[in-house]
Structures are given as C-alpha cells and as structure tokens.
Design a protein around this motif. Structure first.
Motif, PDB file in Angstrom:
ATOM      1  N   LEU A  87       0.937  -1.332  -0.146  1.00 12.71           N
ATOM      2  CA  LEU A  87       0.072   0.052   0.011  1.00 12.71           C
ATOM      3  C   LEU A  87       0.759   1.118   0.030  1.00 12.71           C
ATOM      4  O   LEU A  87       0.705   2.314  -0.777  1.00 12.71           O
ATOM      5  N   ALA A  88       1.821   1.083   0.851  1.00 14.31           N
ATOM      6  CA  ALA A  88       2.809   2.548   1.004  1.00 14.31           C
ATOM      7  C   ALA A  88       3.474   2.612  -0.264  1.00 14.31           C
ATOM      8  O   ALA A  88       3.525   3.770  -1.097  1.00 14.31           O
ATOM      9  N   GLU A  89       4.028   1.589  -1.069  1.00 19.08           N
ATOM     10  CA  GLU A  89       4.735   1.735  -2.311  1.00 19.08           C
ATOM     11  C   GLU A  89       3.947   1.872  -3.462  1.00 19.08           C
ATOM     12  O   GLU A  89       3.977   2.859  -4.407  1.00 19.08           O
ATOM     13  N   ARG A  90       2.778   1.141  -3.651  1.00 21.01           N
ATOM     14  CA  ARG A  90       2.151   1.109  -4.680  1.00 21.01           C
ATOM     15  C   ARG A  90       0.544   1.249  -4.618  1.00 21.01           C
ATOM     16  O   ARG A  90      -0.175   1.398  -5.656  1.00 21.01           O
ATOM     17  N   GLY A  91       0.306   1.480  -3.448  1.00 19.01           N
ATOM     18  CA  GLY A  91      -1.298   1.661  -3.245  1.00 19.01           C
ATOM     19  C   GLY A  91      -1.826   3.069  -3.614  1.00 19.01           C
ATOM     20  O   GLY A  91      -0.921   3.875  -3.425  1.00 19.01           O
ATOM     21  N   GLY A  92      -2.864   3.439  -3.724  1.00 14.70           N
ATOM     22  CA  GLY A  92      -3.368   4.574  -4.110  1.00 14.70           C
ATOM     23  C   GLY A  92      -4.804   4.819  -3.852  1.00 14.70           C
ATOM     24  O   GLY A  92      -5.710   4.233  -4.201  1.00 14.70           O
ATOM     25  N   LEU A  93      -5.388   5.941  -2.986  1.00 13.10           N
ATOM     26  CA  LEU A  93      -6.401   6.451  -3.040  1.00 13.10           C
ATOM     27  C   LEU A  93      -6.583   7.780  -3.991  1.00 13.10           C
ATOM     28  O   LEU A  93      -5.963   8.782  -3.724  1.00 13.10           O
ATOM     29  N   ILE A  94      -7.301   7.859  -5.004  1.00 10.99           N
ATOM     30  CA  ILE A  94      -7.451   8.794  -5.892  1.00 10.99           C
ATOM     31  C   ILE A  94      -8.666   9.433  -6.037  1.00 10.99           C
ATOM     32  O   ILE A  94      -9.634   8.980  -6.227  1.00 10.99           O
ATOM     33  N   GLN A  95      -8.660  10.909  -5.719  1.00 13.03           N
ATOM     34  CA  GLN A  95      -9.782  11.822  -5.853  1.00 13.03           C
ATOM     35  C   GLN A  95     -10.072  12.172  -7.439  1.00 13.03           C
ATOM     36  O   GLN A  95      -9.197  12.845  -7.678  1.00 13.03           O
ATOM     37  N   SER A  96     -11.128  11.722  -7.928  1.00 10.73           N
ATOM     38  CA  SER A  96     -11.454  12.227  -9.189  1.00 10.73           C
ATOM     39  C   SER A  96     -12.372  13.313  -9.017  1.00 10.73           C
ATOM     40  O   SER A  96     -13.038  13.972  -8.110  1.00 10.73           O
ATOM     41  N   ARG A  97     -12.586  14.142 -10.075  1.00  9.19           N
ATOM     42  CA  ARG A  97     -13.266  15.346 -10.464  1.00  9.19           C
ATOM     43  C   ARG A  97     -14.893  14.851 -10.307  1.00  9.19           C
ATOM     44  O   ARG A  97     -15.472  15.567  -9.407  1.00  9.19           O
ATOM     45  N   ASP A  98     -15.145  13.716 -11.022  1.00 11.26           N
ATOM     46  CA  ASP A  98     -16.562  13.574 -10.946  1.00 11.26           C
ATOM     47  C   ASP A  98     -16.586  12.008 -11.392  1.00 11.26           C
ATOM     48  O   ASP A  98     -15.321  11.541 -11.718  1.00 11.26           O
ATOM     49  N   LEU A  99     -17.868  11.421 -11.837  1.00 13.48           N
ATOM     50  CA  LEU A  99     -17.788   9.866 -12.457  1.00 13.48           C
ATOM     51  C   LEU A  99     -16.906   9.799 -13.701  1.00 13.48           C
ATOM     52  O   LEU A  99     -16.199   8.819 -13.744  1.00 13.48           O
ATOM     53  N   ALA A 100     -17.257  10.748 -14.389  1.00 15.73           N
ATOM     54  CA  ALA A 100     -16.615  10.540 -15.997  1.00 15.73           C
ATOM     55  C   ALA A 100     -15.313  10.710 -15.677  1.00 15.73           C
ATOM     56  O   ALA A 100     -14.622   9.866 -16.311  1.00 15.73           O
ATOM     57  N   ASP A 101     -14.583  11.669 -15.196  1.00 18.40           N
ATOM     58  CA  ASP A 101     -13.191  11.834 -14.819  1.00 18.40           C
ATOM     59  C   ASP A 101     -12.690  10.271 -13.970  1.00 18.40           C
ATOM     60  O   ASP A 101     -11.632   9.794 -14.353  1.00 18.40           O
ATOM     61  N   GLY A 102     -13.334   9.761 -13.202  1.00 17.99           N
ATOM     62  CA  GLY A 102     -13.168   8.606 -12.593  1.00 17.99           C
ATOM     63  C   GLY A 102     -12.986   7.422 -13.486  1.00 17.99           C
ATOM     64  O   GLY A 102     -12.074   6.754 -13.640  1.00 17.99           O
ATOM     65  N   ALA A 103     -13.839   7.454 -14.311  1.00 20.95           N
ATOM     66  CA  ALA A 103     -13.677   6.363 -15.534  1.00 20.95           C
ATOM     67  C   ALA A 103     -12.614   6.726 -16.364  1.00 20.95           C
ATOM     68  O   ALA A 103     -12.123   5.575 -16.787  1.00 20.95           O
ATOM     69  N   ALA A 104     -12.292   7.874 -16.637  1.00 20.34           N
ATOM     70  CA  ALA A 104     -11.285   8.120 -17.559  1.00 20.34           C
ATOM     71  C   ALA A 104      -9.958   7.749 -16.843  1.00 20.34           C
ATOM     72  O   ALA A 104      -8.924   7.092 -17.623  1.00 20.34           O
ATOM     73  N   ILE A 105      -9.816   7.747 -15.613  1.00 19.53           N
ATOM     74  CA  ILE A 105      -8.695   7.119 -14.760  1.00 19.53           C
ATOM     75  C   ILE A 105      -8.622   5.901 -14.669  1.00 19.53           C
ATOM     76  O   ILE A 105      -7.405   5.285 -14.918  1.00 19.53           O
ATOM     77  N   ILE A 106      -9.575   5.118 -14.633  1.00 22.44           N
ATOM     78  CA  ILE A 106      -9.732   3.649 -14.937  1.00 22.44           C
ATOM     79  C   ILE A 106      -9.189   3.333 -16.154  1.00 22.44           C
ATOM     80  O   ILE A 106      -8.434   2.592 -16.357  1.00 22.44           O
TER      81      ILE A 106
END
Lengths: 436, 436
Positions: free
Chosen positions: A305-324
């Motif tokens: 988790l420390a090295e490779r994990g991440g909690l990622i805040q997206s702008r909105d759902l569309a942005d979240g899907a783009a990140i995925i």
C-alpha cells in the motif's frame, strides 16, 4: 509516512504522480535473459541430462533420471481422495463453475456461401498438447491449477502436461489434488527455465508441447519470452492489481478489505481506489488503519500500500472512469448500487466486478471466469485466459468451378499490380472451368 | 542439381530430411536486436527528433519535421480517385469480400445467470488505437493494407494509424489508395524499427497505439518483439509457405503454377507437394521444368524450389495427412475431387484451400479470409489475423446480495488453503447479506 498514497486528479502533477505509481520498472533483466538463454541451449542440446543437472542444482532434488520426477497417476488421485470434505467441496465447486463459464467460450465452426456458390468458413480445432506451469515453493496455488487446466480440457486439448517445481522434493498435495480434479494428463516436478525449455523442445522423457501457459518467476517469464515462436505462450503475468471505482456507497471496511486482498499477494501488488468524494477517501484510509494490524500478512500489505497503493480523488464520475481507462486494471470493482449504469464508461479492464457483492476474491476462486488476466495495462489490448487460448482457427475456402471463375479477374489484377505473375497465372488457370 | 527436392516418407532418413527442409535457421540475430534496442531507446528518449534523424539517414528523406511525413487525407483520396477502373474494381471487390468474412468473426457480449442469481458474462470491446505497418520499398502490396486495416475497421477500432516507409520519398499510390479505401485514419511515411518505436511509445507527432500489426523486415520483426508488452503485436511473420496435398487429381500444370505462386514471393518461400503416387510427382516435376523459364520471376522461383521446395511421396493418404500435420503449413491446398472427405484428417493449417478450383492465390487477394496467417509451423497453436485481434474481452461478474453468499464458503476455504487471509475476509464480509 502515510499508509497509502493520496492523489487528486485536479492537482497539476497528477498525471506525473499516477504514471510514477503505475510504473513497474523495467521488468526484463539482461542478466536473467542471458542465464535463461544458456539454460534453454543446454536443455536443447543435452535434453534429460541437462534437465537433471539443473533440477539437482536449483531444486536440490536427488534423482537418477527424469522419469523419477513424473508424479504417478496413483499419487495424483490419492491426493484428491485424501482431501478433507470441505477442501474437496471447495475445489469441486470452483472447478465446476470455471468449467461452466469456459464451456460458453468454446468457438465453433461456421461457414457461408457467397453469391457465386463458393463456400467460406472458419474451422476451429484444439491444440494437440499444452504445458501448464504451476509455481511451487513457499506458496501453493491450487486455484491456479484449475484456472489453467480446466479451460484447456474444455477446449479439447489432446494432452495436458503440468510442471511444478518441488524444491527439496516437496510438492503440495493440494496442487496435486487440483491437477487430478482438473484433468492434467501428466505431472512432472520440474520448474524454472529448464522446465519451460523441456516443454518447448521436448527431451527423451518430457514430450514437447504446442503452447505453454501459467505464471512463474522472472526466470520462467524470460524463458517463455525466449521460446515464443517455437511454442505459443499466454501473456507474461506482472504483479496483480485491483482498482475500485465507487461513488462512496461501498462500506469503507469492505473497501479496505478488498484493497488488502490484492495487496497481500506480494509487495509489488497494486491496490487503487477512485472516488470523487474526499471524505469517503478519508473514511477508507481510516478503515485501512483500523484493520491493517489484524492482518496475518500485514507487513506485505503495508509495503504494498505504501509503495504502490493509492486513494485517488477524481473530479466526477466521468473523470473517475477516464482514470480507470488510463490504468486499464487487471481487476476492476464498480462499487455502485447501479453498476450497469457505469459499465458503458469503462473501456479497458481484465475482469469487472459489479456492485457491492462481487469482491475480487470471488473471481480468484469460484465466480467462474478465469483469474488469469491481463496485467500492467495490457487490458488495453489483451483478454482473460480462456478456451480460445487452447483452440486455433483455420480459414476454409472452397470454390466451385463456377464460383472460382468469379474470383479470377480481381485476383489477376491485384497480382499484376503487385508484380506477381505466377499468382496471376495460377488464378487464371481456374478461369476456364474444369481443369484441362 | 535438380529443380526441386524429392523426398519419400518410407526412406530411413525422411524425418531428418524433412526437418532440414523445414528449418528456417535462427531467425533472430543478436546484432539486429542490439541495433533495434538502441533505436527504440532513442525514439523513447528524443521522440520526433530521433524519428527524423533515423528517417533522414535510413530512408534518405529530407524534411524539417515529422508532421511533413504525414500523408494528407486529400492525397489518400486523390490516389483512390486516380485509379483506373479495373484496379479500383479489383480493390473494391477484394475489400468487400474481406469485410464480409470479417463481419462474421465479430465476437459479441454474452451473459448467463447461475443457480443463485449471479450474472456472469463476457464483454467485448474494440481496441482504441491500432498501428498498421505496411512494407514499402521495391514492392507495393495494397492487398496487405486491406488485410490489416479492414478487420480493424470491422472490429470498431477507434483510430487506425498506418505507417509505410518511403525510401527517397517515394510511396506507392496503390498503397495509399488501398489505405483510403480500407479506412486508415492517418498515414505516415515512416518505416523500420523507428516507426514501430514511435507507434509503441508515441512522439509529439505520432500518437501511441495499443497494438501493432503488419509484416516487415528483420528490423521491424525485432522491434515488434521488443515492444511487446508495451503494446500488443500480431504474430511475427516468417517466409510464406504452401503445401499441396493431392491424390494426383490436380492437373500437373496447375500444381506447378500453385507452387510457383508461392515460390515467387522470395527465395526463402516454401512450396511443398505431398502425394502417394510417384508417377504423379514425376509429372509435376516435368511441368515445373516446362513452365519455369517462362516466369518473369524465374530466378527467385528457381532458388526457392531448389533450396526449400519439395515433392514428397507419402505411403498413403493417412501418411500424407500426417506429414501435413507435421508441417502445419501456412497455406494448405487439399487438391482432391472430394476434399471434404480429407478435411477431417487435417489438424494444423492456417488456411485450407479445398478442391481444384481454390488456388492459394485467391486467398492472397479476394477470397475473403485474411491472408495474414501463421507461418513456420505456428499453425499448431495460432490463428489467422482476424477481427478477434482487434477486440478484447473483459469478464463481467455481477453477484446479487443473495447470490454472492453462495460463493462465500468455497472462496473462504480456497483462500485459507492458499494462506491468503484478507481474501477470506473480503469474501466473508459478503456473507452477511447487505453491507452493514
């Protein structure tokens, strides 16, 4: 130092930080490649003798000939019979569901007739012989046996040869039981690049196969790359990954546990969660903190988790899907009350777990779909292991005397354009109807 | 020296001679690999600047920036409009038939419900962006453009980027016309390992793709091997091959011409004919002698037949089919009056041409099935290029609260066996029904 990386897509350096997080380094090592090339050359040249030398040296197994390394069928079936009821039931339940899913993937023949009476089609045949590499050593993964052997069996592969290293002569009875249940035909306690070389080129004792599948360490991966062409291979597996996309409706403890389940594989495994709500990300981080210490594999999880994990805040759902889609994760959880509404936004993922009640862990064992999935962003262009990997297609072209004539002039013209006169003549000979 | 090798399967050294005939040597060269690795590293590091340097040096093209190497859409469509009627008709006829066959290959989504109300399925999506490498230089192969671009278009690929080297600035109008007809989105006059590197990693001007397909020389092949993983690749094409299996019912002149049509590709191309009747093999050899000198590419054909060609006498039909399966040829002609009766004996071939009126040349251009086929015996485990190469599958797992509970205990047990406690806990959390 924080437990897990926090990123937000509205930060200026987001793309840079995400890239750094996703970077797996250069997986190929020239040293390993050179060592593996030597092992392959030795096994090609000296066959069983080289195989014995490497197995004695690397796996500390004492034996006089390679035939002694074959696990007798009685031992395979004995391992299956000796299972306790719960374990046997879990294995059989999993195998049955993997089989059911695989059976729907089987490709069939088809053909059609064109306007001229020519018959065109596709013929599908199973591979003759396949090699399945199963990792040995510290951990035993019977699920990996099922996931690789069952679809090969469903495809109708003629013979399935399994290899599993047995360092010090020790091999997992669970792995042998899974091999018996899934239907491996022969099992050798061989491993490493030498096992891959033996499967690719054959020795007096190990028969050559047409394709090698299954995960392994860096030596095995290098060997698979090097024998590709001589035999087919499945993809080269990288560290396992999960990405959870959610609107915050997934219980933070469940989210934390799903991330742990990925992270506990090894320190290079990757657990990501994407959500537009920063408060929810805080709650997940708290749940991670609350539950981490109770985990038997807490040290591995913490490092991952420390090295490779991440909690990622997206702008909105569309942005979240783009990140995925940018990540193209091996495993994706769409943790929404109505995941079907989100699915159309997703372009790249190996396996998609829909809703709150489909944790990735089900997919590792008994959901049915294969757990061998494209890693490291390769879901952009590749697919889960499936029956299709154990079948191949042949095109079939059957022109009638009449129908063939309809193809002559275009063939002649194209051949002329490409400067290939014998092609033109070969086509033209079919222009006169029955052969003269 | 004889025109073509003669072998018979009842000779003691048959397997040895056949192996020697099929041996393509070691295709990989460490020198080429090292040179290509340097080119890829340069293009990754310096992008357009490196691409310009290599293109100026290797293709002798003068230009100030990479954007100048993009062929404007007006030029592509101009090339198509400028075709003479016969050429345009041949291209359109071929493209239409390739499209019709490809459309039948398109995979669709499916799903099913298990006994517990869990929904399991497979979702198929096209690749976002694909690169098509088209060889340039001496010969122009518009058929190759159609065979690579049309199935990508049918698959629904978002954007197709074609590259074709233009040594000295010269590019074939037929190739550009085929690109326009098949629907390539952008065309760059780039070639060699530098074009493959640009497609794999992207530069300021060339967008990165998800998969690279298409044949090329040894540098292109090495580059494709090296960028595999970063992007998908199709198979590495070896020299083209045909094997004709016949009972002697194919007119010997037709047989000779079908062998010539393969041999004229290049000196490494392989033309084989298998028949149990030695008199028929004599007649084919005479027909080769009679017709060879008239061939515009007689020198290439002569070299190919002498070095790699073979007339092979089998014991009987079953033996002939076994020899074919041993060869696993790229192209197979079953030259029988009733080829359907022979087809069940065949296990491995890229494309199968049935009867006397289906010469392999039809398959190169307009029969419909793809002409990009597994070579060098890889038909044992791989398939013709098809729509499937431009789609990828994702598994979809949608458990209901109720249905998910049915998967908990097997998942827990398997996770316990594999020593993965967070997997077990992640599954168990779904055992209580709705999240808490």
């Amino acid at each position: 130092m924080s437990l897990i990386n926090r990123l937000a897509s509205d930060q200026a350096d987001f793309e840079q930080r995400l890239s750094a997080l996703l970077d797996r380094g250069d997986e190929q090592s020239r040293d390993i490649d050179a060592r593996v090339a030597e092992i392959i050359a030795q096994v090609r040249a000296r066959g069983d003798a080289a195989l014995l030398d490497y197995t004695r040296e690397l796996d500390q197994i004492r034996c006089g000939e390679v035939a002694e390394l074959e696990v007798p069928a009685t031992r395979l079936h004995g391992a299956l019979e000796a299972l306790d009821g719960e374990a046997r039931q879990a294995l059989e339940f999993s195998a049955q569901r993997i089989r059911e899913y695989a059976e729907r993937q089987r490709e069939g023949d088809w053909h059609y007739e064109d306007d001229y009476g020519n018959r065109l089609g596709q013929r599908v045949t199973p591979l003759d012989r396949v090699g399945v590499y199963v990792p040995g050593g510290r951990a035993a993964y019977p699920s990996s046996v099922l996931m690789n052997v069952v679809p090969a069996r469903v495809a109708g592969v003629g013979e399935i040869i399994m290899v599993v290293p047995a360092p010090g002569g020790v091999v997992s009875d669970m792995v042998l039981a899974a091999a018996a249940l899934a239907g491996a035909d022969r099992v050798f306690t061989l491993g490493g690049a030498q096992a891959v070389a033996a499967l690719a080129y054959g020795t007096d004792t190990v028969p050559p196969v047409d394709k090698i599948v299954g995960p392994g360490n860096a030596y095995v991966a290098s060997a698979k790359r090097q024998v590709f062409g001589q035999v087919g291979i499945d993809s080269i597996a990288g560290p396992s990954e999960v990405a959870v996309l959610t609107d915050g409706s997934l219980d933070p403890e469940w989210a934390a546990m799903d991330l742990f389940a990925q992270a506990e594989h090894d320190e290079m495994a990757q657990s990501l969660l994407v959500c537009s709500d920063p408060d929810y990300l805080d709650r997940v981080e708290k749940a991670i903190e609350a539950h981490l210490d109770g985990q038997p594999r807490a040290d591995i999880i913490r490092a991952s988790l420390a090295e490779r994990g991440g909690l990622i805040q997206s702008r909105d759902l569309a942005d979240g899907a783009a990140i995925i889609n940018r990540i193209a994760p091996e495993h994706l959880e769409l943790a929404f009350a109505d995941p079907e509404a989100v699915l159309p936004l997703i372009r790249h993922a190996g396996a998609i777990f829909m809703g709150h009640h489909s944790p990735e862990a089900f997919g590792d064992y008994c959901a049915g779909p294969n757990h061998v999935l494209p890693t490291a962003g390769t879901a952009r262009f590749s697919s889960p292991l499936g029956v299709q990997d154990f079948q191949k297609r042949s095109s079939v072209i059957h022109c009638s005397a009449h129908g063939g004539r309809a193809l002559v002039s275009a063939s002649e013209k194209m051949a002329e354009i490409e400067g290939l006169a014998a092609h033109a003549r070969s086509a033209a000979l079919r222009g006169g109807g029955e052969q003269g």
